[in-house]
Design an enzyme around this catalytic site. Structure first.
Site, PDB file in Angstrom:
ATOM      1  N   GLY A 163      36.311 -21.116  50.850  1.00 61.80           N
ATOM      2  CA  GLY A 163      36.897 -22.082  49.791  1.00 61.80           C
ATOM      3  C   GLY A 163      38.420 -22.104  50.959  1.00 61.80           C
ATOM      4  O   GLY A 163      38.637 -21.741  51.813  1.00 61.80           O
ATOM      5  N   CYS A 164      39.535 -21.745  50.510  1.00 62.38           N
ATOM      6  CA  CYS A 164      41.087 -22.935  50.879  1.00 62.38           C
ATOM      7  C   CYS A 164      41.961 -21.671  51.933  1.00 62.38           C
ATOM      8  O   CYS A 164      42.684 -22.530  52.380  1.00 62.38           O
ATOM      9  CB  CYS A 164      41.869 -23.473  49.788  1.00 62.38           C
ATOM     10  SG  CYS A 164      41.885 -25.496  48.891  1.00 62.38           S
ATOM     11  N   PHE A 165      41.305 -20.201  51.577  1.00 58.71           N
ATOM     12  CA  PHE A 165      41.914 -19.628  52.392  1.00 58.71           C
ATOM     13  C   PHE A 165      41.645 -19.389  54.166  1.00 58.71           C
ATOM     14  O   PHE A 165      41.556 -18.303  54.684  1.00 58.71           O
ATOM     15  CB  PHE A 165      41.973 -18.236  51.837  1.00 58.71           C
ATOM     16  CG  PHE A 165      40.493 -18.343  51.727  1.00 58.71           C
ATOM     17  CD1 PHE A 165      39.531 -16.806  52.471  1.00 58.71           C
ATOM     18  CD2 PHE A 165      39.966 -17.857  50.404  1.00 58.71           C
ATOM     19  CE1 PHE A 165      38.841 -16.285  52.309  1.00 58.71           C
ATOM     20  CE2 PHE A 165      38.997 -16.799  49.897  1.00 58.71           C
ATOM     21  CZ  PHE A 165      38.042 -15.901  51.087  1.00 58.71           C
ATOM     22  N   ALA A 166      40.152 -19.830  54.274  1.00 56.71           N
ATOM     23  CA  ALA A 166      39.388 -19.753  55.364  1.00 56.71           C
ATOM     24  C   ALA A 166      40.070 -20.401  56.793  1.00 56.71           C
ATOM     25  O   ALA A 166      39.516 -19.687  57.495  1.00 56.71           O
ATOM     26  CB  ALA A 166      37.738 -20.411  54.880  1.00 56.71           C
ATOM     27  N   PHE A 373      45.547 -19.285  50.828  1.00 50.89           N
ATOM     28  CA  PHE A 373      45.364 -19.130  49.786  1.00 50.89           C
ATOM     29  C   PHE A 373      44.308 -19.865  49.225  1.00 50.89           C
ATOM     30  O   PHE A 373      43.555 -20.660  49.313  1.00 50.89           O
ATOM     31  CB  PHE A 373      46.314 -19.895  49.137  1.00 50.89           C
ATOM     32  CG  PHE A 373      47.857 -19.613  49.450  1.00 50.89           C
ATOM     33  CD1 PHE A 373      48.387 -18.099  49.349  1.00 50.89           C
ATOM     34  CD2 PHE A 373      48.946 -20.550  49.763  1.00 50.89           C
ATOM     35  CE1 PHE A 373      49.338 -17.796  50.333  1.00 50.89           C
ATOM     36  CE2 PHE A 373      49.787 -19.968  50.557  1.00 50.89           C
ATOM     37  CZ  PHE A 373      50.218 -18.846  50.635  1.00 50.89           C
TER      38      PHE A 373
END
Length: 389
Positions: A163-166, A373
């Site tokens: 997801g978006c934190f990666a 995040f």
């Protein structure tokens, strides 16, 4: 007899991990945010849902996004009507698309990064590939190795469904690989395609609509290594420190579930509030050792999950509006490209810093922070040091 300590020392690089090149790529299909609600409700046969369309229009208007890029065109969606329903079984069709498109888009970004790096691709020792778009075996890392013609003994790491934190995670891993393997050159690729999440609207699942208003397609690639070769490799940023943490009391804040109907997106809590509540602690941990407590004195790269997150972080830390300029510019031009976003922002910042005649790649400043995040709620923190231009 050589000791283990001597072997260990010989294996390690001397300097910090350094970003040596950045490349980005997007599908050809550009979508204008102002007209997207009309297209979206028409292609999903949902024009009769007038109240829902008005809500979606407001979401798009408030998104601070002007345009996005998407692999899914009107023609592709007409050929695959199951994607246009809210929860129709459609995973096979989605997988057939992303299994091909994710490595292909990743290759496009990687070729640009390798060209800027200026070294032969045979010098790439490690590959990190990250995507939240589809799962397959052998993975997108293998497919990219074949597409680029990398050596068969490149050491590969495949990260699916983070997801978006990666975007922060891949930097953390690349830093450890570069610093612990003398001479290592790590190709990092994040490639995201929304064909896995696109679906028609539902009155009962408004958080899915949030995703439809925000997400776009893109791939970014970096070359990371320590001890740059003088006159040949040109450092862009140094990575000094990294951390990952799960925000307290945040379970279920952001979820994604891969099912027969594709990847469904769920926002169950006040995500901007959770991020802003935990950002100060993350910054203190990162910058106290550097004796930095004025967060307007550093450059900022934050994953633009949406404008509300950026607004609340700015408010909480009393940041000047220009601190988030690079972040907001990428959100405006590309939307939320999940893991690839922060790498696009790195590219935007170093280019604008040079264009504006500033003395460093970090908007003229020496130190900076990169935040990811995403699901968990997980926060990735990377402390960056800029390079003189």
């Amino acid at each position: 007899m050589v000791s283990v300590a001597e072997i260990r020392k010989a294996q390690r690089a001397e300097g910090p991990a350094t970003i040596l090149a950045i490349g980005t790529a997007n599908p050809a299909n550009k979508v204008e945010q102002a007209t997207y609600p009309d297209f979206y409700f028409k292609i999903t046969n949902s024009e009769h849902k007038t109240e829902l369309k008005e809500k979606f229009q407001r979401m798009c208007d408030k998104s601070m996004i002007k345009s996005r890029y998407m692999y899914l065109t009107e023609e592709i969606l007409k050929e695959n009507p199951s994607l246009c329903e809210y929860m129709a079984p459609s995973l096979d069709a989605r997988q057939d698309m992303v299994v091909v498109e994710v490595p292909r888009l990743g290759k496009e970004a990687a070729v640009k990064a390798i060209k800027e790096w200026g070294q032969p691709k045979s010098k790439i020792t490690h590959l990190i590939f990250c995507t939240t778009s589809g799962v397959d075996m052998p993975g997108a890392d293998y497919q990219l190795t074949k597409l680029l013609g990398l050596r068969p003994y490149v050491k590969r790491y495949m990260m699916y469904q983070q997801g978006c934190f990666a975007g922060g995670t891949v930097l953390r891993l690349a830093k450890d690989l570069a610093e612990n393997n003398k001479g290592a050159r790590v190709l990092v690729v994040c490639s995201e395609v929304t064909a896995v999440t696109f679906r028609g609207p539902s009155d009962t699942h408004l958080d899915s609509l949030v995703g439809q208003a925000l997400f776009g397609d893109g791939a970014a690639a970096l070359i990371v290594g320590s001890d740059p070769v003088p006159e040949i490799e040109k450092p862009i940023f140094e990575m000094v420190w990294t951390a990952q943490t799960i925000a307290p009391d945040s379970e279920g804040a952001i979820d994604g579930h891969l099912r027969e109907a594709g990847l469904t997106f769920h926002l169950l809590k006040d995500v901007p509030g959770i991020v802003s509540k935990n950002i100060d602690k993350a910054l203190v941990e990162a910058f106290q050792p550097l004796n930095i407590s004025d967060y307007n004195s550093i450059f900022w790269i934050a994953h633009p999950g949406g404008p509300a997150i950026l607004d609340q972080v700015e408010q909480k830390l009393a940041l000047k509006p220009e601190k988030m300029k690079a972040t907001r510019d990428v959100l405006s031009e590309y939307g939320n490209m999940s893991s690839a976003c922060v790498l696009f922002i790195l590219d935007e910042m170093r280019k604008k810093s040079a264009q504006n005649g500033l003395k460093t790649t970090g908007e003229g400043l020496d130190w900076g922070v990169l935040f990811g995040f995403g699901p968990g709620l997980t926060i990735e923190t990377v402390v960056l040091h800029s390079v003189a231009i």
